[in-house]
Structures are given as C-alpha cells and as structure tokens.
Design an enzyme around this catalytic site. Structure first.
Site, PDB file in Angstrom:
ATOM      1  N   ASP A   1     -41.318 105.047  42.554  1.00 31.88           N
ATOM      2  CA  ASP A   1     -40.838 104.693  41.247  1.00 31.88           C
ATOM      3  C   ASP A   1     -39.352 104.675  41.486  1.00 31.88           C
ATOM      4  O   ASP A   1     -38.881 105.507  42.362  1.00 31.88           O
ATOM      5  CB  ASP A   1     -40.904 105.940  40.174  1.00 31.88           C
ATOM      6  CG  ASP A   1     -40.755 105.418  38.644  1.00 31.88           C
ATOM      7  OD1 ASP A   1     -41.600 104.732  38.000  1.00 31.88           O
ATOM      8  OD2 ASP A   1     -39.628 105.342  38.512  1.00 31.88           O
ATOM      9  N   SER A   2     -38.126 104.339  40.709  1.00 27.97           N
ATOM     10  CA  SER A   2     -36.880 104.222  40.832  1.00 27.97           C
ATOM     11  C   SER A   2     -36.481 105.207  40.167  1.00 27.97           C
ATOM     12  O   SER A   2     -35.168 105.628  40.518  1.00 27.97           O
ATOM     13  CB  SER A   2     -36.299 102.891  40.451  1.00 27.97           C
ATOM     14  OG  SER A   2     -36.649 102.460  39.146  1.00 27.97           O
TER      15      SER A   2
ATOM     16  N   ASN B   1     -36.872 101.031  44.665  1.00 29.09           N
ATOM     17  CA  ASN B   1     -37.132  99.909  44.045  1.00 29.09           C
ATOM     18  C   ASN B   1     -38.337  99.156  44.281  1.00 29.09           C
ATOM     19  O   ASN B   1     -38.501  98.550  45.626  1.00 29.09           O
ATOM     20  CB  ASN B   1     -35.834  98.735  44.088  1.00 29.09           C
ATOM     21  CG  ASN B   1     -36.125  97.528  43.118  1.00 29.09           C
ATOM     22  OD1 ASN B   1     -36.965  97.049  43.215  1.00 29.09           O
ATOM     23  ND2 ASN B   1     -34.885  97.213  42.661  1.00 29.09           N
ATOM     24  N   ALA B   2     -39.322  98.981  43.494  1.00 29.06           N
ATOM     25  CA  ALA B   2     -40.561  98.062  43.902  1.00 29.06           C
ATOM     26  C   ALA B   2     -40.560  96.985  44.582  1.00 29.06           C
ATOM     27  O   ALA B   2     -41.275  96.737  45.330  1.00 29.06           O
ATOM     28  CB  ALA B   2     -41.406  98.167  42.418  1.00 29.06           C
TER      29      ALA B   2
ATOM     30  N   ASP C   1     -47.817  98.979  37.238  1.00 27.95           N
ATOM     31  CA  ASP C   1     -47.563  99.255  35.929  1.00 27.95           C
ATOM     32  C   ASP C   1     -45.994  99.111  35.614  1.00 27.95           C
ATOM     33  O   ASP C   1     -45.367 100.282  35.431  1.00 27.95           O
ATOM     34  CB  ASP C   1     -47.941 100.689  35.425  1.00 27.95           C
ATOM     35  CG  ASP C   1     -48.067 100.887  34.260  1.00 27.95           C
ATOM     36  OD1 ASP C   1     -47.917 100.039  33.393  1.00 27.95           O
ATOM     37  OD2 ASP C   1     -48.255 102.165  34.091  1.00 27.95           O
TER      38      ASP C   1
ATOM     39  N   CYS D   1     -47.188  95.682  30.007  1.00 24.23           N
ATOM     40  CA  CYS D   1     -46.842  96.170  28.487  1.00 24.23           C
ATOM     41  C   CYS D   1     -45.917  95.358  27.644  1.00 24.23           C
ATOM     42  O   CYS D   1     -45.632  95.876  26.635  1.00 24.23           O
ATOM     43  CB  CYS D   1     -46.434  97.589  28.461  1.00 24.23           C
ATOM     44  SG  CYS D   1     -44.921  98.003  29.484  1.00 24.23           S
TER      45      CYS D   1
HETATM   46  N1  SAH Z   1     -47.554 104.144  35.371  1.00 19.89           N
HETATM   47  C1  SAH Z   1     -46.650 105.046  34.512  1.00 19.89           C
HETATM   48  C2  SAH Z   1     -45.781 104.402  33.634  1.00 19.89           C
HETATM   49  C3  SAH Z   1     -44.926 103.547  34.172  1.00 19.89           C
HETATM   50  S1  SAH Z   1     -43.525 103.050  33.241  1.00 19.89           S
HETATM   51  C4  SAH Z   1     -47.704 105.992  33.878  1.00 19.89           C
HETATM   52  O1  SAH Z   1     -48.829 105.611  33.705  1.00 19.89           O
HETATM   53  O2  SAH Z   1     -47.353 107.068  33.475  1.00 19.89           O
HETATM   54  C5  SAH Z   1     -42.581 102.203  34.182  1.00 19.89           C
HETATM   55  C6  SAH Z   1     -41.823 102.850  35.228  1.00 19.89           C
HETATM   56  O3  SAH Z   1     -41.252 102.077  36.229  1.00 19.89           O
HETATM   57  C7  SAH Z   1     -40.677 103.928  35.124  1.00 19.89           C
HETATM   58  O4  SAH Z   1     -41.154 105.108  35.368  1.00 19.89           O
HETATM   59  C8  SAH Z   1     -39.376 103.294  35.409  1.00 19.89           C
HETATM   60  O5  SAH Z   1     -38.546 104.424  35.980  1.00 19.89           O
HETATM   61  C9  SAH Z   1     -40.124 102.576  36.726  1.00 19.89           C
HETATM   62  N2  SAH Z   1     -39.350 101.299  37.155  1.00 19.89           N
HETATM   63  C10 SAH Z   1     -38.450 100.729  36.425  1.00 19.89           C
HETATM   64  N3  SAH Z   1     -38.019  99.656  37.099  1.00 19.89           N
HETATM   65  C11 SAH Z   1     -38.423  99.819  38.553  1.00 19.89           C
HETATM   66  C12 SAH Z   1     -38.210  99.251  39.798  1.00 19.89           C
HETATM   67  N4  SAH Z   1     -37.401  98.069  39.917  1.00 19.89           N
HETATM   68  N5  SAH Z   1     -38.740  99.762  40.754  1.00 19.89           N
HETATM   69  C13 SAH Z   1     -39.558 100.759  40.767  1.00 19.89           C
HETATM   70  N6  SAH Z   1     -39.673 101.603  39.569  1.00 19.89           N
HETATM   71  C14 SAH Z   1     -39.227 101.041  38.446  1.00 19.89           C
END
Ligand code: SAH
Length: 400
Positions: free
Chosen positions: A258-259, A284-285, A305, A345
């Site tokens: 996660d970021s 960053n994903a 997700d 979502c």
């Molecule tokens: N899978 C989680 C919910 C994800 S919500 C659960 O079930 O609880 C989306 C998440 O993506 C957030 O935590 C946000 O911090 C993260 N995020 C947003 N942009 C991102 C990126 N570019 N790289 C990595 N994580 C990211």
C-alpha cells in the site's frame, strides 16, 4: 350552525417536479435532481415535502435539500404523518435484516447497519464495529434535531452500543450548506475497539483512518478469496490488511502493498492481533508491479483492490486504463493455475466494463482465464434494483 370540524393535519409543503422527474420516480428511482424541480417556493432546507407531478398529482413524500444537486430523496409513496416514527421503524427493519443475514454465529460483529437509500433511509449511513456504532449524516434532513434524536434513540435501544460516534466529512457538510461540525461521540465516550469479521480480528479507531475505518463491503469477498487462495500471495492496495489477513489463514506466504504508511502500521498491528506473519511494503502499486514483473517475480495468488479510479463519468477512460495496467501486470506475474482476485469500487465502471477490461488484459498477455466468481458488495450493503447508484463494488475471482 355547522359542527366544528377537527383541524386538518398540519400540512406539509408541496414540491412540484417536471415530467422527466416524475417519469424517473414512476420507474422506481428515488431521486429528483434540482434541474427537474419546477417549484419549491418557501420550502425550508431539510423539510419533509409532498412531491407532485406537473399536473399536481401527488407521487409521495420526500426529504428536501435546498443545496444538493439531488433536491429530493423519496421516503414513501404514501403520506408521512410521523417522520421520527417512520425513521425509527425503518432503522428497526434494517437491524432485523442484518440479524437474519448474519445469524447468531459469533464470527462477525462488524457490518453496515444502515445503507442510506438501500435501507429507505436516504442520507444516513451507520456501521457497527463490535460495541461501537459509527454514524454518518449526508443530508440536511438527517441533520435536523428531530431526525438526530430519533436515530440515536432507536439505535441505542435496539443495539445497545457502548458508544455512537459521528464521523463528519467536512466536504459533504459544505455541499449541503450545513454548519461545520466536529467528529465525536453522540452517545458514550469510547472511540476504539477490536472487531471480528469472518473470525479475523481487526483494530478499529472511529476517529481516525479512511472511510469508516474498514471496508465492510468486502467482507464476503474476503471469505470467497480465501476459498481459492494458496501458495505465495500478494495483496495490492491492502490498506489495513483486509484481504491479506484472510489469505494468511490459507497461504504459505503473504505480502501486502500500500502507498499509505499509516494504513500499513494498522495492518501490522492487525497481523500481530491474529498471530500472523505478513510482509508489508510501502510502495506505489504501479511502480512495484512493474519492478516485480521486470525481475520475473511470480505469485500463486494476487489481489487487486485499488481505490475508485473513476470518481466521475468524465475520467472513465483514464480509470479503465488504470485498471487495465494493474490487471495486465498481475496476470503476467501469476503462475499457471494461479488465482487473481480483482476489484473495482468505481460506480461509473459497470460490471460489463470491468469484465471487458480483465478479459482484454488476459488477451494482451496471452493467458486464458476462467471466471470462478463474479461478485458484488456484501449483502449488508443492499442493492436497489431500480437505483443503480446503490451497486458499486465489483469483485472477480479468476483462474489462470
Ligand atoms: N483492500 C483494502 C481496501 C483498499 S482501499 C481492504 O480490503 O481493506 C484502497 C487502498 O489503496 C488505500 O489503502 C490506499 O492507501 C491505497 N492506494 C491508493 N493509491 C495507491 C497506489 N498508487 N499504490 C498503492 N496503494 C495505493
């Protein structure tokens, strides 16, 4: 002398709507946009109103907003004489539905108790986290003293929470032209607890975190993912570890990405709470998946997700490109027989759009996919068939 007539019930104001607005309601939707309001003279913000079509025929009773683009949210096709009574009755029905859904099994004590329109309580969201309730008010009508008193009374009577917290989104209050307000307790004093979903434990802090503290809408998808997952697993955009912790029950090794550092800190505490070893990576994903793919990393299970890429219809194309890129990279890194759990979502990305993106990603990397499950949000986030806005979460489970 004629006998004295009893005084008529105090009349409620009438809002007249256009033909288009009327058609929408007759089709079963529950919103009328401001552009379809023909007249709302002297109607106060947040008032209970009677809605009439252009010929004066009454279509039902609604809650009015003087600020939102959604001017009218229908409550009933019938006249409503006792608004607090109706609110309390609908809350009781929403609670009864969750009790039937979740039964008495003790492995889940966190769920959405009230999902706004989908529970016929427009503008109100209530989540339960074990002994705490988290409440969000989204409209002028739900913000009135009358409504607040009825909500708190019914929720505390039926669910007996230790505390009811109100989470305030300043931007929503601004859009509804409501006075600023701080998040805080409406009842009791406690704001953090530990809750259980599918037998997995999580920390909850009602006055921190994103959204309402956890993603309750994924509860059934967590359980479904754990049925297929195995081997080495990667949870991309893991937040506080919702999928990762469920996967850890069945996988040899789990990595969460996660970021957000604060989200990963809670994820680590959640892992400790469940006595699990999970590797958390702050990255960053998009970058991380690119690096992993370049270095030939492989996984048996990958969860994607990401946050809602399409916040409005305008950026649908950019959103679809984002989903394509993530899915393409993940599919490349899956071992033969691997499992991809991929979510969106974004309400603006339809179920068909999302299936098409995943299929196109598979085509680009020359892999055949088997659709194992085509899922939506958990049942405590009901979907109204005539109100497409209530359906937003997509979760596909595919085998490579
Ligand atoms: N899978 C989680 C919910 C994800 S919500 C659960 O079930 O609880 C989306 C998440 O993506 C957030 O935590 C946000 O911090 C993260 N995020 C947003 N942009 C991102 C990126 N570019 N790289 C990595 N994580 C990211």
């Amino acid at each position: 002398m004629s006998p004295k007539l009893p005084s008529p019930p105090s009349s409620i104001p009438i809002v007249k709507i256009s033909r288009r607005g009327g058609e929408r309601l007759k089709a079963g939707h529950v919103w009328v946009y401001r552009s379809d309001v023909a007249s709302a003279d002297g109607v106060l913000p947040g008032a209970l109103v009677s809605v009439a079509d252009e010929r004066g025929k009454v279509l039902g009773t609604a809650l009015y907003s003087s600020a939102s683009q959604i001017a009218i949210r229908m409550l009933s096709r019938e006249p409503v004489a006792d608004l607090p009574g109706l609110l309390r009755q609908r809350i009781a029905e929403a609670i009864a539905y969750r009790e039937r859904l979740l039964g008495k099994s003790g492995d889940t004590n966190a769920y959405r108790v009230i999902f706004s329109e989908a529970d016929f309580l427009p503008g109100l969201i209530v989540d339960r986290y074990n002994d705490l309730l988290s409440l969000q008010i989204l409209t002028q009508a739900m913000d009135t003293e009358t409504a607040r008193t009825a909500l708190v009374a019914e929720l505390s009577e039926k669910l007996r929470p230790t505390a009811i917290l109100e989470r305030v989104e300043p931007r929503i209050r601004e859009l509804e032209q409501l006075p600023a307000r701080d998040s805080g307790c409406l009842l009791g004093e406690k704001s953090s607890t530990i809750f259980t979903m599918n037998g997995v434990q999580f920390h909850y802090d009602g006055l921190e975190g994103q959204k309402t503290g956890a993603f309750l809408d994924q509860r059934e998808n967590y359980a479904a993912a754990a049925q297929y997952a195995r081997g080495e697993a990667l949870d991309v955009c893991c937040y506080q570890g919702g999928f990762a912790l469920h996967l850890a029950k069945v996988c040899a090794k789990v990595t969460g990405v996660d970021s957000s550092r604060p989200a990963l800190e809670v994820a680590e505490q959640n892992a400790a709470l469940n006595s699990r070893e999970i590797e958390w990576i702050e990255a960053n994903a998009f970058d991380l998946l690119r690096d992993y793919a370049a270095s030939g990393q492989q996984f048996d299970t990958i969860v994607l997700d990401p946050p809602a890429f399409a916040k409005s219809k305008k950026n649908l194309d950019t959103a679809l490109r984002g989903y394509k890129e993530l899915n393409l990279r993940a599919l490349k890194m899956l071992k033969p027989g691997g499992i991809l759990v991929t979510c969106s979502c974004s309400y603006h990305v339809s179920g068909e759009d999302f299936l098409a993106v995943v299929a196109a990603s598979a085509r680009d990397v020359h892999r055949n996919l088997r659709l194992l499950e085509n899922r939506v949000q958990a049942k405590d986030h009901p979907i109204l068939m005539q109100v497409p806005e209530t359906a937003y979460l997509k979760c596909l489970i595919v085998g490579v």
